[in-house]
Design an enzyme around this catalytic site. Structure first.
Site, PDB file in Angstrom:
ATOM      1  N   HIS A  51      31.264 -44.188  10.426  1.00 46.47           N
ATOM      2  CA  HIS A  51      31.469 -42.861   9.842  1.00 46.47           C
ATOM      3  C   HIS A  51      32.617 -42.097  10.522  1.00 46.47           C
ATOM      4  CE1 HIS A  51      30.473 -39.047   7.968  1.00 46.47           C
ATOM      5  NE2 HIS A  51      30.419 -38.490   9.161  1.00 46.47           N
ATOM      6  N   HIS A  75      35.930 -35.167   5.702  1.00 46.06           N
ATOM      7  CA  HIS A  75      34.810 -35.912   5.132  1.00 46.06           C
ATOM      8  C   HIS A  75      35.016 -36.277   3.655  1.00 46.06           C
ATOM      9  CE1 HIS A  75      32.978 -34.957   8.907  1.00 46.06           C
ATOM     10  NE2 HIS A  75      31.845 -35.544   8.594  1.00 46.06           N
ATOM     11  N   ARG A 111       3.750 -31.298   3.810  1.00 43.30           N
ATOM     12  CA  ARG A 111       4.693 -30.206   3.498  1.00 43.30           C
ATOM     13  C   ARG A 111       5.377 -29.643   4.746  1.00 43.30           C
ATOM     14  NH1 ARG A 111       0.304 -28.659   0.273  1.00 43.30           N
ATOM     15  NH2 ARG A 111       0.551 -29.443  -1.842  1.00 43.30           N
ATOM     16  N   ASN A 130      32.996 -30.084   6.904  1.00 43.13           N
ATOM     17  CA  ASN A 130      33.337 -31.271   6.114  1.00 43.13           C
ATOM     18  C   ASN A 130      34.810 -31.646   6.232  1.00 43.13           C
ATOM     19  OD1 ASN A 130      30.700 -31.490   5.180  1.00 43.13           O
ATOM     20  ND2 ASN A 130      31.084 -29.994   3.565  1.00 43.13           N
ATOM     21  N   ARG A 160      29.607 -23.313   6.361  1.00 42.12           N
ATOM     22  CA  ARG A 160      29.149 -24.627   6.852  1.00 42.12           C
ATOM     23  C   ARG A 160      30.009 -25.742   6.271  1.00 42.12           C
ATOM     24  NH1 ARG A 160      22.994 -26.677   8.076  1.00 42.12           N
ATOM     25  NH2 ARG A 160      23.606 -28.741   8.810  1.00 42.12           N
ATOM     26  N   HIS A 199      34.289 -39.910   3.378  1.00 38.76           N
ATOM     27  CA  HIS A 199      33.159 -40.448   2.599  1.00 38.76           C
ATOM     28  C   HIS A 199      33.650 -41.414   1.535  1.00 38.76           C
ATOM     29  CE1 HIS A 199      30.272 -36.913   3.650  1.00 38.76           C
ATOM     30  NE2 HIS A 199      30.089 -37.938   4.466  1.00 38.76           N
ATOM     31  N   GLU A 209      34.135 -36.590  15.463  1.00 37.18           N
ATOM     32  CA  GLU A 209      33.512 -35.307  15.076  1.00 37.18           C
ATOM     33  C   GLU A 209      33.870 -34.215  16.094  1.00 37.18           C
ATOM     34  OE1 GLU A 209      31.963 -34.753  12.227  1.00 37.18           O
ATOM     35  OE2 GLU A 209      31.271 -36.712  11.527  1.00 37.18           O
ATOM     36  N   LYS A 254      28.435 -25.535  16.326  1.00 35.28           N
ATOM     37  CA  LYS A 254      27.529 -25.915  15.228  1.00 35.28           C
ATOM     38  C   LYS A 254      26.388 -24.906  15.119  1.00 35.28           C
ATOM     39  CE  LYS A 254      25.780 -29.006  12.173  1.00 35.28           C
ATOM     40  NZ  LYS A 254      25.627 -30.412  11.893  1.00 35.28           N
ATOM     41  N   LYS A 303      19.940 -30.915   8.549  1.00 36.88           N
ATOM     42  CA  LYS A 303      20.158 -31.749   7.363  1.00 36.88           C
ATOM     43  C   LYS A 303      19.379 -33.042   7.537  1.00 36.88           C
ATOM     44  CE  LYS A 303      24.544 -30.251   5.411  1.00 36.88           C
ATOM     45  NZ  LYS A 303      25.958 -30.586   5.139  1.00 36.88           N
ATOM     46  N   GLU A 353      24.495 -23.955   3.583  1.00 32.87           N
ATOM     47  CA  GLU A 353      25.824 -24.295   3.073  1.00 32.87           C
ATOM     48  C   GLU A 353      26.082 -23.622   1.725  1.00 32.87           C
ATOM     49  OE1 GLU A 353      26.629 -28.427   3.875  1.00 32.87           O
ATOM     50  OE2 GLU A 353      28.500 -28.357   2.770  1.00 32.87           O
TER      51      GLU A 353
HETATM   52  N1  GLY Z   1      27.327 -32.645   9.449  1.00 31.50           N
HETATM   53  C1  GLY Z   1      27.687 -31.514   8.666  1.00 31.50           C
HETATM   54  C2  GLY Z   1      26.608 -30.494   8.570  1.00 31.50           C
HETATM   55  O1  GLY Z   1      25.612 -30.575   9.256  1.00 31.50           O
HETATM   56  O2  GLY Z   1      26.737 -29.578   7.792  1.00 31.50           O
END
Ligand code: GLY
Length: 362
Positions: free
Chosen positions: A267, A249, A121, A246, A242, A253, A185, A227, A143, A237
């Site tokens: 990417h 993206h 956990r 994107n 956040r 994507h 990025e 960031k 993430k 998010e």
């Molecule tokens: N790469 C986008 C984020 O971490 O929200």
């Protein structure tokens, strides 16, 4: 060494940035974790270059170490690969209170983060990103995810590391295509949040591509600071902030998905094309000026990034755009640039404008 704090109360941590700081990993881990052992997840190519240095630093601090290599491709994020990591970690750990260390790019960071989040956990986790893309984005913010065979990143968690160690020296072995991949990025941050960074990129792109350490430290620090702020404000998010990350993206994507994640397009390359389409949409709806879009295309060109699609069909890209997971209650939100340095989230962009923007990418 520069440190930038990701401010999340008791779960706050530092992003450490500098040249040669991988040698201090043992000390950094000692300062943030009570672990007695480190389980290092990496891939063979990266491990051949850096696991020796890393091991010495960890052993020097009295930590027991085991290195575990996964595939050097997206297949490392499969469920079976995650299970292999967990099984090996469990056999090694045996009450040692191990900390999981990811040494690699975004794939290893995502997999390691998810293994750390799910084993017992949640155990201590440290990111040592070895690509520009991971140093400026993927390794920061918690993430973590693995893939299902039919969908990328569908099984995941928000799980923050105890520290991020971004050693600029590790970038010297990266192929130039990977540097460009990360630069996409960096350009994203500049367009959405930071005109000063954008101007810096315009001035110093040649030096950045030559991996000038001062330039790299500047752009990595600047992006990490952005960031860190975004994650501190909207970790999960949920507040719409956040999601500004994107930018580019949605269509990016879609391009990756339409090419079946074959690796033919990286990417950052897909995101560069997606950002171009977003600029086009923004100009079409009268939000951004054509001159800003031209300036943006100039920086992509300087970075060696393209803004045209040449392998996947428009219908596949458009269909994949419709299934973007950022769609909430049927409303597709777009991060669009208003001007260089300022993006906003828009909903209800007419489908015809999106279609035309995608078709202009060919
Ligand atoms: N790469 C986008 C984020 O971490 O929200």
């Amino acid at each position: 060494m520069k440190t930038i704090k990701v401010d999340l109360g008791k779960r706050s941590y530092n992003i450490n940035i500098g040249k040669g700081i991988i040698y201090s990993t043992g000390k950094i881990i000692r300062s943030v974790s009570k672990c007695r052992a480190c389980f290092v997840v990496s891939n063979k190519d990266i491990a051949d270059l850096y696991s020796g240095i890393l091991k010495r630093s960890l052993i020097g601090e009295g930590l027991d170490v085991k290195c575990f290599n996964v595939a050097g491709s997206e297949s490392a994020k499969s469920c079976s690969s995650w299970l292999r990591v967990i099984r090996s970690l469990a056999r090694f750990d045996k009450g040692k209170g191990a900390c999981l260390v990811s040494l690699g790019g975004g794939v290893v960071g995502d997999l390691g983060g998810f293994a750390a989040a799910t084993y017992r956990r949640g155990i201590d986790f440290v990111q040592i990103p070895t690509t520009l893309l991971a140093q400026v984005d993927a390794a920061i913010g918690g993430k973590a995810a693995i893939d299902l065979d039919f969908a990328k990143n569908l099984v995941g968690a928000f799980y923050q590391p105890r520290a991020v160690i971004s050693d600029i020296g590790l970038l010297k072995t990266l192929p130039v295509r990977q540097i460009r991949n990360g630069l996409s990025e960096v350009i994203k941050y500049a367009v959405v949040f930071d005109e000063t960074l954008f101007s810096y990129l315009e001035k110093h792109m040649a030096d950045i591509l030559r991996l000038n350490p001062r330039c790299l430290e500047y752009i990595i620090s600047r992006c990490s600071r952005i960031k860190a702020k975004v994650v501190s404000i909207d970790e999960l998010e949920q507040k719409g902030y956040r999601s500004m990350l994107n930018f580019g993206h949605t269509i990016g994507h879609a391009i990756e998905s339409a090419s079946s994640y074959s690796g033919s397009i990286h990417h950052g390359e897909a995101v560069a094309i997606g950002m171009s389409a977003a600029f086009d949409i923004s100009v079409s709806i009268g939000m951004a000026r054509a001159s800003s879009a031209e300036r943006f295309k100039g920086i992509l060109k300087a970075a060696g990034l393209g803004y045209k699609i040449n392998r996947v069909s428009p219908s596949r890209v458009l269909a994949a755009t419709l299934y973007d997971k950022k769609t909430t209650n049927g409303i597709r939100r777009w991060v669009l640039p208003e001007r260089i340095g300022h993006g906003i989230v828009c909903s209800n962009v007419p489908a015809g404008i999106i279609r035309k923007a995608v078709l202009r990418l060919y």
